[in-house]
Design a protein around this motif. Structure first.
Motif, PDB file in Angstrom:
ATOM      1  N   ARG A  52      57.183   2.642  78.268  1.00  0.00           N
ATOM      2  CA  ARG A  52      56.379   3.287  79.395  1.00  0.00           C
ATOM      3  C   ARG A  52      55.901   4.405  79.698  1.00  0.00           C
ATOM      4  O   ARG A  52      54.726   4.672  79.808  1.00  0.00           O
ATOM      5  N   MET A  53      56.696   5.666  78.953  1.00  0.00           N
ATOM      6  CA  MET A  53      56.318   6.951  79.166  1.00  0.00           C
ATOM      7  C   MET A  53      55.077   7.591  78.452  1.00  0.00           C
ATOM      8  O   MET A  53      55.241   6.853  76.678  1.00  0.00           O
ATOM      9  N   THR A  54      54.161   8.403  78.656  1.00  0.00           N
ATOM     10  CA  THR A  54      53.628   8.878  77.491  1.00  0.00           C
ATOM     11  C   THR A  54      54.821   9.842  76.679  1.00  0.00           C
ATOM     12  O   THR A  54      55.686  10.394  76.993  1.00  0.00           O
ATOM     13  N   PRO A  55      53.915   9.892  74.819  1.00  0.00           N
ATOM     14  CA  PRO A  55      55.919  10.299  75.102  1.00  0.00           C
ATOM     15  C   PRO A  55      55.852  12.386  75.059  1.00  0.00           C
ATOM     16  O   PRO A  55      57.221  12.345  75.291  1.00  0.00           O
ATOM     17  N   ARG A  56      54.815  12.655  75.519  1.00  0.00           N
ATOM     18  CA  ARG A  56      55.177  13.942  76.651  1.00  0.00           C
ATOM     19  C   ARG A  56      55.829  13.963  77.485  1.00  0.00           C
ATOM     20  O   ARG A  56      57.377  14.904  78.182  1.00  0.00           O
ATOM     21  N   GLN A  57      55.625  12.823  78.486  1.00  0.00           N
ATOM     22  CA  GLN A  57      56.414  12.108  79.693  1.00  0.00           C
ATOM     23  C   GLN A  57      58.584  11.743  79.455  1.00  0.00           C
ATOM     24  O   GLN A  57      58.670  12.848  79.952  1.00  0.00           O
ATOM     25  N   ARG A  58      58.215  11.423  78.567  1.00  0.00           N
ATOM     26  CA  ARG A  58      59.309  10.596  77.697  1.00  0.00           C
ATOM     27  C   ARG A  58      60.228  12.557  77.195  1.00  0.00           C
ATOM     28  O   ARG A  58      61.647  11.834  77.412  1.00  0.00           O
ATOM     29  N   ALA A  59      59.376  13.210  76.136  1.00  0.00           N
ATOM     30  CA  ALA A  59      60.612  14.282  75.826  1.00  0.00           C
ATOM     31  C   ALA A  59      60.904  14.973  77.320  1.00  0.00           C
ATOM     32  O   ALA A  59      62.058  15.366  77.126  1.00  0.00           O
ATOM     33  N   ASP A  60      59.675  15.214  78.132  1.00  0.00           N
ATOM     34  CA  ASP A  60      60.166  16.182  79.164  1.00  0.00           C
ATOM     35  C   ASP A  60      61.676  15.509  79.874  1.00  0.00           C
ATOM     36  O   ASP A  60      62.762  16.226  80.957  1.00  0.00           O
ATOM     37  N   ALA A  61      61.183  14.009  80.372  1.00  0.00           N
ATOM     38  CA  ALA A  61      62.005  13.374  80.893  1.00  0.00           C
ATOM     39  C   ALA A  61      63.577  13.712  80.619  1.00  0.00           C
ATOM     40  O   ALA A  61      64.947  13.549  80.791  1.00  0.00           O
ATOM     41  N   ALA A  62      63.443  13.298  79.044  1.00  0.00           N
ATOM     42  CA  ALA A  62      64.694  13.099  78.257  1.00  0.00           C
ATOM     43  C   ALA A  62      65.473  14.516  78.185  1.00  0.00           C
ATOM     44  O   ALA A  62      66.814  14.427  78.242  1.00  0.00           O
ATOM     45  N   GLU A  63      64.754  15.266  78.390  1.00  0.00           N
ATOM     46  CA  GLU A  63      65.425  17.006  78.489  1.00  0.00           C
ATOM     47  C   GLU A  63      65.548  16.594  79.820  1.00  0.00           C
ATOM     48  O   GLU A  63      66.603  17.180  79.808  1.00  0.00           O
ATOM     49  N   SER A  64      65.379  16.384  81.021  1.00  0.00           N
ATOM     50  CA  SER A  64      65.841  17.143  82.148  1.00  0.00           C
ATOM     51  C   SER A  64      67.455  15.898  82.469  1.00  0.00           C
ATOM     52  O   SER A  64      68.552  16.316  82.882  1.00  0.00           O
ATOM     53  N   ALA A  65      67.369  14.538  81.345  1.00  0.00           N
ATOM     54  CA  ALA A  65      68.786  13.944  81.690  1.00  0.00           C
ATOM     55  C   ALA A  65      69.347  14.429  81.337  1.00  0.00           C
ATOM     56  O   ALA A  65      70.902  14.791  81.060  1.00  0.00           O
ATOM     57  N   ARG A  66      69.122  14.935  79.326  1.00  0.00           N
ATOM     58  CA  ARG A  66      70.147  15.555  78.919  1.00  0.00           C
ATOM     59  C   ARG A  66      70.550  16.555  79.671  1.00  0.00           C
ATOM     60  O   ARG A  66      72.387  17.206  79.589  1.00  0.00           O
ATOM     61  N   LYS A  67      69.977  17.835  80.124  1.00  0.00           N
ATOM     62  CA  LYS A  67      71.010  18.650  80.854  1.00  0.00           C
ATOM     63  C   LYS A  67      71.755  18.427  81.815  1.00  0.00           C
ATOM     64  O   LYS A  67      72.407  18.917  81.732  1.00  0.00           O
ATOM     65  N   ALA A  68      71.003  17.344  82.765  1.00  0.00           N
ATOM     66  CA  ALA A  68      71.690  16.706  83.971  1.00  0.00           C
ATOM     67  C   ALA A  68      73.260  16.184  83.553  1.00  0.00           C
ATOM     68  O   ALA A  68      73.767  16.721  83.902  1.00  0.00           O
TER      69      ALA A  68
END
Length: 84
Positions: A52-68
């Motif tokens: 449901r997220m935009t590609p940009r939102q998904r990429a940003d959230a995924a990067e945060s999840a990866r860092k976490a």
């Protein structure tokens, strides 16, 4: 004759093989690209399983999840070292 090798000998043989393989690899980034893509896809699916997220939102959230994920892994590693 793998069964006659000790665990230490098997480890050494595997390390030699791995280093030999990497020595013959001219483009390391290309060799590891499929794994990096798969890891990113894993985190994208984790943060947006329904897409449901935009590609940009998904990429940003995924990067945060990866860092976490890696920060939590580092914390577990530090705790294990402290216990030793």
């Amino acid at each position: 004759m793998t069964s006659s090798l000790t665990p230490a000998q098997r480890t050494l043989r595997a390390q030699v093989a791995a280093h030999t393989s990497w020595a013959k690899t001219t483009d390391r980034a290309a060799r590891t690209a499929p794994a990096r893509r798969a890891a990113l896809a894993r985190f994208e699916k984790q943060v947006d399983p329904e897409g449901r997220m935009t590609p940009r939102q998904r990429a940003d959230a995924a990067e945060s999840a990866r860092k976490a994920f890696f920060l939590a892994l580092a914390a577990k590693s530090a705790a294990a070292r402290r216990q030793r």
